[in-house]
Structures are given as C-alpha cells and as structure tokens.
Enzyme design. Structure first.
Site, mmCIF file in Angstrom:
data_model
loop_
_atom_site.group_PDB
_atom_site.id
_atom_site.type_symbol
_atom_site.label_atom_id
_atom_site.label_comp_id
_atom_site.label_asym_id
_atom_site.label_seq_id
_atom_site.Cartn_x
_atom_site.Cartn_y
_atom_site.Cartn_z
ATOM 1 N N HIS A 45 36.037 1.831 69.617
ATOM 2 C CA HIS A 45 35.888 3.262 69.326
ATOM 3 C C HIS A 45 34.955 3.889 70.371
ATOM 4 C CE1 HIS A 45 34.668 6.998 67.454
ATOM 5 N NE2 HIS A 45 35.836 6.934 66.817
ATOM 6 N N GLU A 98 32.534 5.817 70.233
ATOM 7 C CA GLU A 98 31.092 5.786 69.943
ATOM 8 C C GLU A 98 30.515 4.400 70.237
ATOM 9 O OE1 GLU A 98 31.720 7.507 66.117
ATOM 10 O OE2 GLU A 98 32.327 9.329 67.175
ATOM 11 N N TRP A 121 35.310 6.833 58.485
ATOM 12 C CA TRP A 121 34.167 7.524 57.855
ATOM 13 C C TRP A 121 32.917 7.477 58.721
ATOM 14 C CZ3 TRP A 121 34.350 5.601 52.018
ATOM 15 C CH2 TRP A 121 35.585 5.990 51.451
ATOM 16 N N GLY A 133 38.315 11.609 61.747
ATOM 17 C CA GLY A 133 36.902 11.423 61.459
ATOM 18 C C GLY A 133 36.450 12.383 60.375
ATOM 19 N N GLY A 134 35.829 13.476 60.790
ATOM 20 C CA GLY A 134 35.223 14.427 59.850
ATOM 21 C C GLY A 134 36.117 14.834 58.686
HETATM 22 P P1 13P Z 1 36.702 13.653 64.387
HETATM 23 O O1 13P Z 1 37.988 13.754 63.622
HETATM 24 O O2 13P Z 1 35.489 13.943 63.535
HETATM 25 O O3 13P Z 1 36.731 14.440 65.661
HETATM 26 O O4 13P Z 1 36.532 12.111 64.818
HETATM 27 C C1 13P Z 1 37.605 11.459 65.419
HETATM 28 C C2 13P Z 1 37.290 10.019 65.494
HETATM 29 O O5 13P Z 1 36.435 9.601 66.251
HETATM 30 C C3 13P Z 1 38.012 9.108 64.598
HETATM 31 O O6 13P Z 1 37.799 7.785 64.942
#
Ligand code: 13P
Length: 253
Positions: free
Chosen positions: A97, A99, A10, A236-237
């Site tokens: 991750h 990020e 999330w 993710g999204g």
């Molecule tokens: P998205 O599915 O939003 O591209 O993000 C992927 C993600 O970083 C899951 O950890």
C-alpha cells in the site's frame, strides 16, 4: 468475465466498538444477491480482525489484513505472518500500500517477498501500485507503475499470480478528495493488463482483477467501474461509513 471486487481499507481507524458496529451494519445491509455478484472485503486493523470476522460471518464479506510479514514464524518481534492471518479468518492481505511504501519506507523487493509469503500462506494478495504527484507531473506514471508491477511479481509463476488482485492507487488521489478521472484510471489499468500479458500470457492478464483506489466514493464509483479494465475499487475513507460503502458495492453490480 471478471467478477467485481470492492474492498474497504479501514487503515488505522475505528476502535473495537465502532469497528464491530461498522462490520455488523455492512453484514446486515448487504443483500444476498449483491453479495453473490460482487466480491466484498473489509480490511480492518490487525487487532480487530477476529472480532470483525465474527461480525461479518453471516454475510458474504471476506476480511483482509493491511500488512503481513515475509516469514512464517520465529523471532520477528512485532510482526504477523500470513499463517496467523489465515488462522484468524483472513482471506486477503494488502501488499505495498502507498502508505507502507512512502510512510514506512517499504521497498519493491520487500513487497515482492510479501506477495510471495501471502500466496504461500494460503491468502490472496492485493498488490498496490501507483505514482506520486511529481511522478505524474513528470510523465513517469507508466514507468513507475510498470516497475512496481514487474518488481512486485518478480519470480512468481503464472499459477501463483492468478491469486493476485492488483490495486492501482495514484498516491495523489489517496485521501485528498482528488480522484483520477475514469479515463486516467482506464489508461493505467490497460497498461497494467498489457504488462501482465507480456510477463505471463493474455489469458492470465484478462483474468486478473485490477481495482482502482483513491478518493472513491458513491458519487464516482459507477463511472470508474464502468471502465473496461476497472474491476472494482479499493476504498479508504468512504469505507468507514456503512451507507457509503454499501452504495459503492451496489454500484459494482
Ligand atoms: P481514500 O479512499 O481515503 O482516498 O483511500 C484510498 C486507499 O488508500 C485505499 O487503500
């Protein structure tokens, strides 16, 4: 056979109300039989973990944490240990991750310590790896992913590594709407399995699950997971909408 594993990260989204509602609708929407054939996890922000654990308690949905600290306890203001996460009902913790690597600046060495701390604390790590767009363009994908896998698992015994899930998330595909093609994903997943075989042994490499992540959605989930070495998705999204996430889980059956 590796059991498919679909997890929803999330990130820094939801509030206490929308997070619990999302968790409840996933719990009520996931059928008993689907929950038996696919491992499912949701990975909310730290502060909502206890409420989400409660909300999914009626279903076969595990809860994970997006980050963890390397020490067990003590004077580490603002950090959260694996033991604390286990105490509030977590099963998994993400390590490395993209990020956290690229926005927060985590190093391979710190990520390695996190993987180790997660296993020692009784949780299951999901080690995330993946190349930047410029690295792919420069044909450095194999080198980058190989370095991240070797450094991330450095010093860990085969027994410990059997607790790990790997998530291949090409950074250029995260949150961009650009998804790796099934062939691109398969190529890197096969490489990761080969590296694991070289680091440990063929049996362990065959048993470890490797998720793909990066703009996964209901429309592309089946073709990605149809690849031989793609054992699930880290979403993710699309994991923020219960219908979409449930459709992705269903695609893994
Ligand atoms: P998205 O599915 O939003 O591209 O993000 C992927 C993600 O970083 C899951 O950890």
């Amino acid at each position: 056979m590796r059991k498919p594993f679909v997890a929803g990260n999330w990130k820094m989204n939801t509030d206490s109300h929308t997070g619990v509602n999302l968790a409840k609708s996933l719990a009520s929407g996931l059928s008993e039989s689907t929950g038996k054939s696919v491992d499912v996890a949701v990975i909310p922000p730290f502060v909502y973990i206890p409420a989400v654990v409660e909300a999914v308690s009626t279903a076969r949905i595990a809860v994970g944490a997006q980050n963890v600290y390397i020490e067990e306890k003590g004077a580490f203001t603002g950090e959260i240990s694996a033991a604390m996460l286990k105490d509030v009902g977590c099963t998994y913790a993400l390590c490395g991750h993209s990020e956290r690597r690229h926005v927060i600046g985590e190093s391979d060495d710190l990520i390695n310590k996190k993987v180790s701390a997660v296993i020692s604390g009784g949780l299951l790590p999901i080690l995330c790896v993946g190349e930047l767009l410029e690295e792919r363009k420069a044909e450095q994908t194999s080198e980058v992913v190989s370095r991240q896998i070797k450094a991330g698992l450095a010093g860990l015994s085969a027994e410990k590594v059997s607790a790990v899930t790997i998530a291949y998330e090409p950074v250029w595909a995260i949150g961009t709407g650009l998804t790796a093609t099934p062939e691109q994903a398969q190529e890197v997943h096969a490489l990761i399995r080969k590296i694991l075989g070289e680091m440990y042994d063929g049996k362990l490499a065959e048993e470890i699950r490797i998720q793909y992540g990066g703009s996964a959605k209901p429309e592309n989930a089946s073709e990605l997971m149809a690849q031989q070495d793609v054992d699930g998705l880290l979403v993710g999204g699309a994991s923020l909408k219960s219908d979409d996430f449930l459709a992705i889980i269903q695609a893994a059956v």
